[in-house]
Design a protein around this motif. Sequence first.
Motif, PDB file in Angstrom:
ATOM      1  N   HIS A 163       0.784  -1.110  -0.002  1.00  0.00           N
ATOM      2  CA  HIS A 163      -0.111  -0.140   0.034  1.00  0.00           C
ATOM      3  C   HIS A 163       1.005   1.202  -0.021  1.00  0.00           C
ATOM      4  CE1 HIS A 163      -3.826   1.947   1.664  1.00  0.00           C
ATOM      5  NE2 HIS A 163      -3.295   2.777   1.064  1.00  0.00           N
ATOM      6  N   HIS A 202       1.442   5.052  -1.946  1.00  0.00           N
ATOM      7  CA  HIS A 202       1.046   6.103  -3.159  1.00  0.00           C
ATOM      8  C   HIS A 202       2.337   7.075  -3.679  1.00  0.00           C
ATOM      9  CE1 HIS A 202      -3.295   6.156  -1.663  1.00  0.00           C
ATOM     10  NE2 HIS A 202      -2.569   5.587  -0.609  1.00  0.00           N
ATOM     11  N   LYS A 250      -9.176  -0.669  -5.881  1.00  0.00           N
ATOM     12  CA  LYS A 250      -9.291  -0.057  -4.743  1.00  0.00           C
ATOM     13  C   LYS A 250     -10.471   1.094  -4.888  1.00  0.00           C
ATOM     14  CE  LYS A 250      -7.787   2.563  -0.983  1.00  0.00           C
ATOM     15  NZ  LYS A 250      -6.699   3.476  -0.782  1.00  0.00           N
ATOM     16  N   HIS A 266      -5.759  -0.106   5.814  1.00  0.00           N
ATOM     17  CA  HIS A 266      -5.405   0.590   6.832  1.00  0.00           C
ATOM     18  C   HIS A 266      -6.545   0.759   8.290  1.00  0.00           C
ATOM     19  CE1 HIS A 266      -7.924   3.691   4.872  1.00  0.00           C
ATOM     20  NE2 HIS A 266      -6.726   3.889   3.936  1.00  0.00           N
ATOM     21  N   ASP A 275       0.915   2.451   3.746  1.00  0.00           N
ATOM     22  CA  ASP A 275       0.059   3.722   3.189  1.00  0.00           C
ATOM     23  C   ASP A 275       1.232   4.885   2.915  1.00  0.00           C
ATOM     24  OD1 ASP A 275      -2.071   5.066   2.309  1.00  0.00           O
ATOM     25  OD2 ASP A 275      -2.940   5.202   4.301  1.00  0.00           O
TER      26      ASP A 275
HETATM   27 ZN   LIG Z   1      -3.629   4.991   1.034  1.00  0.00          ZN
END
Ligand SMILES: [Zn+2]
Length: 470
Positions: free
Chosen positions: A64, A66, A155, A249, A317
């Motif tokens: 996970h 970004h 997602k 998360h 995350d």
């Molecule tokens: Zn995320």
Amino acid sequence: MLIKGALAALPGEEDFRRVDMLVAGGKIARIAEAGGIAADAEGGGGEILDAEGLMLFPGAIDPHVHFDEPGFTHREDFLHGSSEAARGGVTTVIDMPCTSLPPVTRLEALKNKLAAVSGKAVIDYAFYGGVNGLDSLEEIEAAIAELAPEVVGFKCYTVSGMETFAAVSPEQFALAYKTCASAGRPLLLHAEDPGVIRAAQAALDAARGSAPLSWKDYFASRPMAAELEACTVALRLAGPDPRWLHIVHVGTAAASALAADAGATCETCAHYLAFDEQDFERLGAALKTAPPVKEPTQKALLWRQLAEGIIAFVASDHAGAPGYEKFTGDPLTAYGGIPGTGTLFPYLLSEGLFAKRLTLKRFLEASSGAAAARYGLSGGKGSLEPGKDADFVLVDPDATTTMEPSAMFSKSVITPFAGMRLAGKIAGTFVRGSRAYATPRLAARGGAPASRGRILAAPGSGKHITWGYR
Ligand SMILES: [Zn+2]
């Protein structure tokens, strides 16, 4: 390459074993008791790496992140993000579809993304496709069908702060789940119920009047009940067989218990294990994530769920942002996200394995094996086994690591982990048998001696992988 005398963390075993590991053609060719493989063993190429006293782990998988490219590269890009991952022992990342432009909701966008990032990554990477609330039901169905072969999951969000990637309606979610299940891909859900959040915000606004919003208020505006309610609704919409549902998360133990009990899977993040809402006072925007960290009671509960496998694995995350987006002076507008891919494995190793909150077996699942299995990558990744990619991390268990922002390679180095002291120190990270990151001890090459580790892999050496990889 022959790795000699390492203390290896092998799948299914209760304790470390002293081994030699032969790497040939980027794969693990053989693992034998220490001293059991000759220095000139076939395929090894003659290079010997003395790993006496070092622990040998499978490369971590961070499912996970970004990395924001193309689009929001002032926050992160594939070169910086993957370098930071390598520094932290991560050899594969899975990148989210929602924080690049255009979002990865069609095959065209994925191809565009692949072209933008393929010359950048220093570790391997896979992608998720996106289910965007701005799209019609027909578009969502078509997107999942055309993207499925190229991605390891999809997602969606029940609440979204992004203009280009909106939350899904119950109807869109139900269709997306059904379509993902028949395509054989997990549907990942950011689970916070919009109704619960709206009610909390209204109550807060009424109580606060014209006083400026504090961090305590921000925490109160995203209550734990929102996570529990969103999971309840998602499970209802998914129907009797929710095994393709994955909650990302999770910070609320009641939500993970509910989801896992029904047959869905969950991940948590290192920041939910390490911090709680009382830390906002000290850390402010450096701790702001979405969803926020939770009440102090949750940390021990989450650790226990991770130990028991109720929470399958841990992700970062990773979602950094520059200072001007983080330190806005207003808890509401401060960017919600922190860089984490470089701190994930060192934190789990120290506070999970070394602190004995996790057995070796659970540590391996939580840091690599379970994510590889969930996202169709375990044919080639996720454990130290002959035939799999030689993705591994060497760790000096006697050294310590202090989390220093100045040592980070990500674009944003604003992290709540700054200054944290951890047991163990990564000596080197190897992707398909090549050094991606190494400290001077393992660098084995020319160049000026550096006191810190360096990235040794060339940008673009990381490759795109997808479901069924071997
Ligand atoms: Zn995320």
